[in-house]
Design an enzyme around this catalytic site. Sequence first.
Site, PDB file in Angstrom:
ATOM      1  N   SER A  15      30.595   1.411 -11.294  1.00 58.50           N
ATOM      2  CA  SER A  15      31.822   1.735 -10.558  1.00 58.50           C
ATOM      3  C   SER A  15      31.955   3.247 -10.381  1.00 58.50           C
ATOM      4  CB  SER A  15      33.013   1.181 -11.364  1.00 58.50           C
ATOM      5  OG  SER A  15      34.235   1.581 -10.798  1.00 58.50           O
ATOM      6  N   ASP A  36      26.117  -0.568 -18.154  1.00 56.42           N
ATOM      7  CA  ASP A  36      27.585  -0.699 -18.055  1.00 56.42           C
ATOM      8  C   ASP A  36      27.997  -1.935 -18.831  1.00 56.42           C
ATOM      9  OD1 ASP A  36      30.379  -0.750 -17.037  1.00 56.42           O
ATOM     10  OD2 ASP A  36      29.632   0.601 -15.488  1.00 56.42           O
ATOM     11  N   ASP A  57      28.010  -1.469 -24.413  1.00 52.91           N
ATOM     12  CA  ASP A  57      29.324  -0.913 -24.710  1.00 52.91           C
ATOM     13  C   ASP A  57      29.030   0.401 -25.431  1.00 52.91           C
ATOM     14  OD1 ASP A  57      31.691  -0.044 -25.749  1.00 52.91           O
ATOM     15  OD2 ASP A  57      32.295  -1.986 -26.583  1.00 52.91           O
ATOM     16  N   VAL A  58      29.355   1.503 -24.813  1.00 56.06           N
ATOM     17  CA  VAL A  58      28.946   2.800 -25.375  1.00 56.06           C
ATOM     18  C   VAL A  58      29.633   3.119 -26.697  1.00 56.06           C
ATOM     19  CG1 VAL A  58      28.307   3.775 -23.126  1.00 56.06           C
ATOM     20  CG2 VAL A  58      30.610   4.197 -24.035  1.00 56.06           C
ATOM     21  N   SER A 148      36.245  16.505 -17.417  1.00 61.26           N
ATOM     22  CA  SER A 148      37.421  16.364 -16.555  1.00 61.26           C
ATOM     23  C   SER A 148      38.088  17.723 -16.535  1.00 61.26           C
ATOM     24  CB  SER A 148      38.404  15.345 -17.156  1.00 61.26           C
ATOM     25  OG  SER A 148      39.686  15.484 -16.553  1.00 61.26           O
ATOM     26  N   TYR A 161      42.587  12.778 -24.788  1.00 68.68           N
ATOM     27  CA  TYR A 161      41.657  12.862 -23.654  1.00 68.68           C
ATOM     28  C   TYR A 161      41.150  14.301 -23.491  1.00 68.68           C
ATOM     29  CZ  TYR A 161      39.953  11.943 -18.863  1.00 68.68           C
ATOM     30  OH  TYR A 161      39.186  11.803 -17.732  1.00 68.68           O
ATOM     31  N   LYS A 165      37.274  15.569 -23.714  1.00 67.57           N
ATOM     32  CA  LYS A 165      36.606  16.134 -22.533  1.00 67.57           C
ATOM     33  C   LYS A 165      36.262  17.609 -22.741  1.00 67.57           C
ATOM     34  CE  LYS A 165      36.495  12.443 -19.933  1.00 67.57           C
ATOM     35  NZ  LYS A 165      35.223  11.830 -19.541  1.00 67.57           N
ATOM     36  N   PHE A 194      39.962  11.851  -8.527  1.00 63.06           N
ATOM     37  CA  PHE A 194      39.063  11.229  -7.562  1.00 63.06           C
ATOM     38  C   PHE A 194      39.461   9.771  -7.360  1.00 63.06           C
ATOM     39  CE2 PHE A 194      35.180  13.774  -6.502  1.00 63.06           C
ATOM     40  CZ  PHE A 194      35.657  14.985  -6.959  1.00 63.06           C
ATOM     41  N   THR A 196      38.479   6.561  -7.686  1.00 66.95           N
ATOM     42  CA  THR A 196      37.494   5.669  -8.305  1.00 66.95           C
ATOM     43  C   THR A 196      38.250   4.455  -8.830  1.00 66.95           C
ATOM     44  OG1 THR A 196      37.724   6.790 -10.419  1.00 66.95           O
ATOM     45  CG2 THR A 196      36.010   7.625  -8.961  1.00 66.95           C
TER      46      THR A 196
HETATM   47  N1  LIG Z   1      38.599   9.297 -11.399  1.00 63.61           N
HETATM   48  C1  LIG Z   1      39.104  10.436 -11.778  1.00 63.61           C
HETATM   49  O1  LIG Z   1      40.063  10.936 -11.191  1.00 63.61           O
HETATM   50  C2  LIG Z   1      38.491  11.175 -12.948  1.00 63.61           C
HETATM   51  C3  LIG Z   1      38.801  12.541 -13.103  1.00 63.61           C
HETATM   52  C4  LIG Z   1      38.211  13.235 -14.145  1.00 63.61           C
HETATM   53  C5  LIG Z   1      37.339  12.616 -15.003  1.00 63.61           C
HETATM   54  N2  LIG Z   1      37.063  11.290 -14.836  1.00 63.61           N
HETATM   55  C6  LIG Z   1      36.091  10.676 -15.755  1.00 63.61           C
HETATM   56  O2  LIG Z   1      35.085  10.062 -14.988  1.00 63.61           O
HETATM   57  C7  LIG Z   1      34.433   9.066 -15.749  1.00 63.61           C
HETATM   58  C8  LIG Z   1      34.120   7.845 -14.898  1.00 63.61           C
HETATM   59  O3  LIG Z   1      35.222   7.332 -14.388  1.00 63.61           O
HETATM   60  P1  LIG Z   1      35.402   6.783 -12.909  1.00 63.61           P
HETATM   61  O4  LIG Z   1      36.521   7.572 -12.379  1.00 63.61           O
HETATM   62  O5  LIG Z   1      34.146   6.678 -12.129  1.00 63.61           O
HETATM   63  O6  LIG Z   1      35.987   5.350 -13.309  1.00 63.61           O
HETATM   64  P2  LIG Z   1      35.508   3.879 -13.046  1.00 63.61           P
HETATM   65  O7  LIG Z   1      36.474   3.058 -13.795  1.00 63.61           O
HETATM   66  O8  LIG Z   1      35.350   3.664 -11.582  1.00 63.61           O
HETATM   67  O9  LIG Z   1      34.061   3.797 -13.730  1.00 63.61           O
HETATM   68  C9  LIG Z   1      33.859   3.875 -15.104  1.00 63.61           C
HETATM   69  C10 LIG Z   1      32.732   2.939 -15.487  1.00 63.61           C
HETATM   70  O10 LIG Z   1      32.475   3.105 -16.872  1.00 63.61           O
HETATM   71  C11 LIG Z   1      32.364   1.843 -17.464  1.00 63.61           C
HETATM   72  N3  LIG Z   1      32.770   1.896 -18.867  1.00 63.61           N
HETATM   73  C12 LIG Z   1      33.993   2.177 -19.363  1.00 63.61           C
HETATM   74  N4  LIG Z   1      34.002   2.050 -20.692  1.00 63.61           N
HETATM   75  C13 LIG Z   1      32.746   1.675 -21.046  1.00 63.61           C
HETATM   76  C14 LIG Z   1      32.126   1.357 -22.282  1.00 63.61           C
HETATM   77  N5  LIG Z   1      32.817   1.383 -23.441  1.00 63.61           N
HETATM   78  N6  LIG Z   1      30.821   1.017 -22.292  1.00 63.61           N
HETATM   79  C15 LIG Z   1      30.120   0.972 -21.125  1.00 63.61           C
HETATM   80  N7  LIG Z   1      30.651   1.251 -19.919  1.00 63.61           N
HETATM   81  C16 LIG Z   1      31.949   1.586 -19.892  1.00 63.61           C
HETATM   82  C17 LIG Z   1      33.283   0.935 -16.668  1.00 63.61           C
HETATM   83  O11 LIG Z   1      32.925  -0.441 -16.816  1.00 63.61           O
HETATM   84  C18 LIG Z   1      33.093   1.454 -15.266  1.00 63.61           C
HETATM   85  O12 LIG Z   1      32.070   0.791 -14.569  1.00 63.61           O
HETATM   86  C19 LIG Z   1      35.306   8.846 -16.988  1.00 63.61           C
HETATM   87  O13 LIG Z   1      34.664   9.489 -18.073  1.00 63.61           O
HETATM   88  C20 LIG Z   1      36.602   9.569 -16.643  1.00 63.61           C
HETATM   89  O14 LIG Z   1      37.233  10.067 -17.789  1.00 63.61           O
HETATM   90  C21 LIG Z   1      37.615  10.552 -13.834  1.00 63.61           C
END
Ligand SMILES: NC(=O)c1ccc[n+]([C@@H]2O[C@H](COP(=O)([O-])OP(=O)(O)OC[C@H]3O[C@@H](n4cnc5c(N)ncnc54)[C@H](O)[C@@H]3O)[C@@H](O)[C@H]2O)c1
Length: 255
Positions: A15, A36, A57-58, A148, A161, A165, A194, A196
Site C-alpha cells: 500500500s 507486508d 509482521d515487522v 516523517s 510517533y 521517527k 501524503f 496513502t
Molecule cells: N501518509 C502520510 O501522510 C505519511 C507521512 C509521513 C510518514 N508516513 C509514514 O509512511 C509509512 C508508510 O505509510 P503509508 O502512508 O504508505 O501507509 P499505508 O497504510 O498506505 O501503507 C503502510 C503499509 O505498511 C504495512 N504495515 C503496517 N504495519 C505493519 C507490520 N506490523 N508488519 C508489516 N507490514 C505492516 C501495511 O499493511 C501497509 O501495507 C509509515 O511508516 C508512516 O509512518 C506517512
Amino acid sequence: MEISGKKAIVVGGASGFGKATAESLAQRGADVAILDRGESNGKDVASAIGGSFHEVDVTDFAGTESVLAAAVADLGALHVIVTTAGGGIGERTITKTGPHDLDSFRSCIDLNLIGTFNISRLAAWQMSQQEPVDDEAEERGVIINTASIAAFEGQIGQVAYTASKAAIAGMCLTMARDLGSLGIRVTAIAPSLFATGLTQGIPDEFAKALTKDAAFPKRLGKPQEYAKLALAIVENPMLNGQCIRLDAGQRFAPK
Ligand SMILES: NC(=O)c1ccc[n+]([C@@H]2O[C@H](COP(=O)([O-])OP(=O)(O)OC[C@H]3O[C@@H](n4cnc5c(N)ncnc54)[C@H](O)[C@@H]3O)[C@@H](O)[C@H]2O)c1
C-alpha cells in the site's frame, strides 16, 4: 546504483509509499519482493508487477528475520531495501487522567524504530556478504527507511510517533558511517502529509486546511512522488547518511 537487474525488497509494499515504490522499481527492471502483513493485498500487488509476496509482521522481530532470509533466497541477492511499514498513535505526554501510557509508547517504538532497525541491520549484513555490484563504484547496497516530518516538528499528541521517527532520521548518518567501507548507503525519507492508506480518503476541504502552510504545492503528496525520490536515492551515490524531507516546504503548527 543502476536499478535495472537489481534485487529489491519493499517492506510495507502492499500500500501507499511502499506500493508505489515497488511498482516503480519493477518498471525500471528490478526484481522486487514485497513484504507486508497477511491481511494486506500484497499478493495482488506483487503479482501485478511480476514480483513475489512474503507475509510478515515487522513487530515479530525473529519472524521478520526468517521471512527476510526467505525473500533474499528467492531473489538470489539483495541490493535495495525500502522500509515503509509503520504507523502512529495519538497520545499526549500527560492527559487529564494521568501520564502517557508506557505500553502504547513502547508499541509505537517497536513498530517504527525497532522494526526498521531490525530490517536495516539484517539487510546490511546480507549486503555485506555479497560482492560489489560495480567494480568501479564498489557499491553493495542501498537502504531507504521512512521517517516523517513529525521527526522534526511533531505536533501535540505525537510524542511516541515523533520519538520513533526522529530515531529513524538520527540513525541514517551513524549507519551510513558504519557501513560506508562496505559500499552500503543508508538514507531516510521524511514525508509531510501524503495521500496513502488512511489519508487517501481525506475530503478535499480538510486536505486543503492540512496543507495550507506548505510553500508549494498546497496539496497532499502523491505516493508516486515518494517513489521518485526513492529511485533517485538508489541512482545517486552522493545521497547518503541523511534524512531527506519530502514536504513541499510544509511546516506544522502545534496542532
Ligand atoms: N501518509 C502520510 O501522510 C505519511 C507521512 C509521513 C510518514 N508516513 C509514514 O509512511 C509509512 C508508510 O505509510 P503509508 O502512508 O504508505 O501507509 P499505508 O497504510 O498506505 O501503507 C503502510 C503499509 O505498511 C504495512 N504495515 C503496517 N504495519 C505493519 C507490520 N506490523 N508488519 C508489516 N507490514 C505492516 C501495511 O499493511 C501497509 O501495507 C509509515 O511508516 C508512516 O509512518 C506517512
